[in-house]
Scaffold this motif. Structure first.
Motif, mmCIF file in Angstrom:
data_model
loop_
_atom_site.group_PDB
_atom_site.id
_atom_site.type_symbol
_atom_site.label_atom_id
_atom_site.label_comp_id
_atom_site.label_asym_id
_atom_site.label_seq_id
_atom_site.Cartn_x
_atom_site.Cartn_y
_atom_site.Cartn_z
ATOM 1 N N GLU A 158 37.307 57.555 28.174
ATOM 2 C CA GLU A 158 37.848 57.358 29.554
ATOM 3 C C GLU A 158 38.307 58.819 30.010
ATOM 4 N N LEU A 200 49.131 55.013 39.576
ATOM 5 C CA LEU A 200 47.889 54.593 38.490
ATOM 6 C C LEU A 200 48.491 53.776 37.402
ATOM 7 N N LEU A 203 49.447 50.325 38.422
ATOM 8 C CA LEU A 203 48.124 49.702 38.516
ATOM 9 C C LEU A 203 47.603 49.385 37.254
ATOM 10 N N ILE A 207 46.962 45.409 35.438
ATOM 11 C CA ILE A 207 45.688 45.175 34.962
ATOM 12 C C ILE A 207 45.810 44.642 33.573
ATOM 13 N N ARG A 210 47.067 41.206 33.433
ATOM 14 C CA ARG A 210 46.526 40.076 33.964
ATOM 15 C C ARG A 210 45.073 39.922 33.369
ATOM 16 N N HIS A 211 44.641 41.139 32.639
ATOM 17 C CA HIS A 211 43.323 40.800 31.932
ATOM 18 C C HIS A 211 43.623 40.955 30.450
ATOM 19 N N THR A 213 44.309 43.151 28.214
ATOM 20 C CA THR A 213 43.647 44.421 27.685
ATOM 21 C C THR A 213 44.666 45.630 27.722
ATOM 22 N N THR A 214 43.993 46.827 27.169
ATOM 23 C CA THR A 214 44.636 48.030 27.493
ATOM 24 C C THR A 214 43.575 48.780 28.227
ATOM 25 N N ALA A 215 43.974 48.996 29.520
ATOM 26 C CA ALA A 215 43.179 49.450 30.374
ATOM 27 C C ALA A 215 43.293 51.077 30.273
ATOM 28 N N GLY A 216 41.959 51.802 30.906
ATOM 29 C CA GLY A 216 42.010 53.059 31.021
ATOM 30 C C GLY A 216 41.104 53.311 32.456
ATOM 31 N N ILE A 217 40.953 54.499 33.081
ATOM 32 C CA ILE A 217 40.092 54.626 34.048
ATOM 33 C C ILE A 217 39.161 55.815 33.874
ATOM 34 N N ARG A 218 37.913 55.534 34.554
ATOM 35 C CA ARG A 218 36.996 56.500 34.502
ATOM 36 C C ARG A 218 36.501 56.731 35.825
#
Lengths: 223, 223
Positions: A158, A200, A203, A207, A210-211, A213-218
């Motif tokens: 990411e 972010l 944000l 996420i 809601r999902h 998970t442990t999200a990142g951004i690309r």
């Protein structure tokens, strides 16, 4: 490869501690700062436990801030200004301050999916106002999960968006973050972009919830 | 597969036109709205030129807004409120409004890498205030480049973040965006998240300029 030391003020927190582990793994000498020198020393031994080869020590914040040319500020937003005031005399001209503070509404009992308005525009711009002349603030790491930093088995894939007004300072932080495998630093512009980057975090927290998970951004489409 | 028609108010602009092309390609009947019915008809023939099988017609905004249950609002921020006032009588209860407006500072002669503060929190929340009761606003598509939508040869591999308070409305928009190959809709939460999503346009515009590319965004770590 030898490397200049990096101080992490707030490495007793999740993100700062994870970053200490990752940089220590990459061979970067680490100085951990805490209000309490004993807590800093304790965090340093925890780093050494996880990364036996680590070159790491713990100091009270002002001494820690004086001990490196790159200082990471990783404290809750509610403590950011006070922490900066406590270390400003220690920040030499030429120091690069990587501010990872996020003005989450949790600072005033609100939700982590919301941010507070900051008079200067962002926490990073507040930091720039509080550091001595000659200290450049770079803002970054807002979408990189503390949990993933602390888990040395996690393979990143990411981006780490960074912004700042001083090109050389931004370049130094970029080189530093490149030492964490799989993390691609992306220049997100001038320091004023921190007002976007800091949001972010809110944000991605939303996420994550809601999902589950442990999200990142690309960023897609970069060469 | 048959599909309900979608109205695009502002399809004479780049993003709206690109979206019209993509949805028409996916077999969605399209109604193009413009202040001027002749310009709408002209845009409709341009869609037909690019997508010969397209079911597309052009109407003045109020008639266009009445012609579908899903209405996309794709106009500059400076025109958003006036456009909504001009179509509000035409929006039936149950209509889903996909607002893709971004309050870029260009609306007041500023830079496209900056956004204006909107009293309601975001352009999408301003839209929600201006539509009749029973019309649900969903906000989205802020990081999807108009250029890539309009280029039918471009293969997407990125996310389209959407947010909104009405789950069913968000689900309808999600299904609609799923018709564009390679675009993955991601639920980014309640409508208040639009204040974050809208700023991502400014962020990606900055990245585009700095990295000489046309960037998009992908959330890492989703199942």
């Amino acid at each position: 490869m030898s490397a200049s030391p990096v101080t992490i003020v707030g490495a007793t927190g999740d993100l700062g501690f994870g970053l200490a582990l990752r940089l220590a793994t990459a061979g970067v000498p680490i100085v951990i700062g805490s209000r309490d020198a004993a807590r800093a020393a304790e965090a340093a031994s925890r780093v050494r436990e996880a990364v036996p080869a680590a070159d790491v020590r713990g100091l009270a914040n002002p001494e820690a801030a004086a001990a490196a040319d790159v200082v990471v500020l990783s404290v809750p937003f509610a403590s950011q200004a006070a922490t900066l005031r406590s270390i400003r005399e220690s920040l030499k001209p030429g120091t690069v301050l990587l501010d990872v503070t996020v003005p989450l509404a949790t600072a005033v009992g609100g939700r982590p999916t919301r941010t507070l308005g900051v008079p200067q525009g962002s926490a990073a711009q507040q930091a720039q106002e509080l550091v001595p002349a000659g200290v450049a603030v770079v803002s970054g790491l807002h979408t990189v999960a503390a949990k993933h930093l602390a888990d040395l088995d996690h393979a990143f894939d990411e981006d780490a968006l960074v912004c700042g007004d001083d090109r050389d300072a931004k370049e130094r932080i970029t080189e530093l973050l490149h030492r964490i495998p799989g993390l691609r630093p992306v220049d997100a512009g001038r320091l004023e972009s921190a007002r976007i980057l800091e949001q972010l975090t809110a944000l991605t927290i939303g996420i994550n919830v809601r999902h589950k998970t442990t999200a990142g951004i690309r960023i897609v489409g970069l060469p």
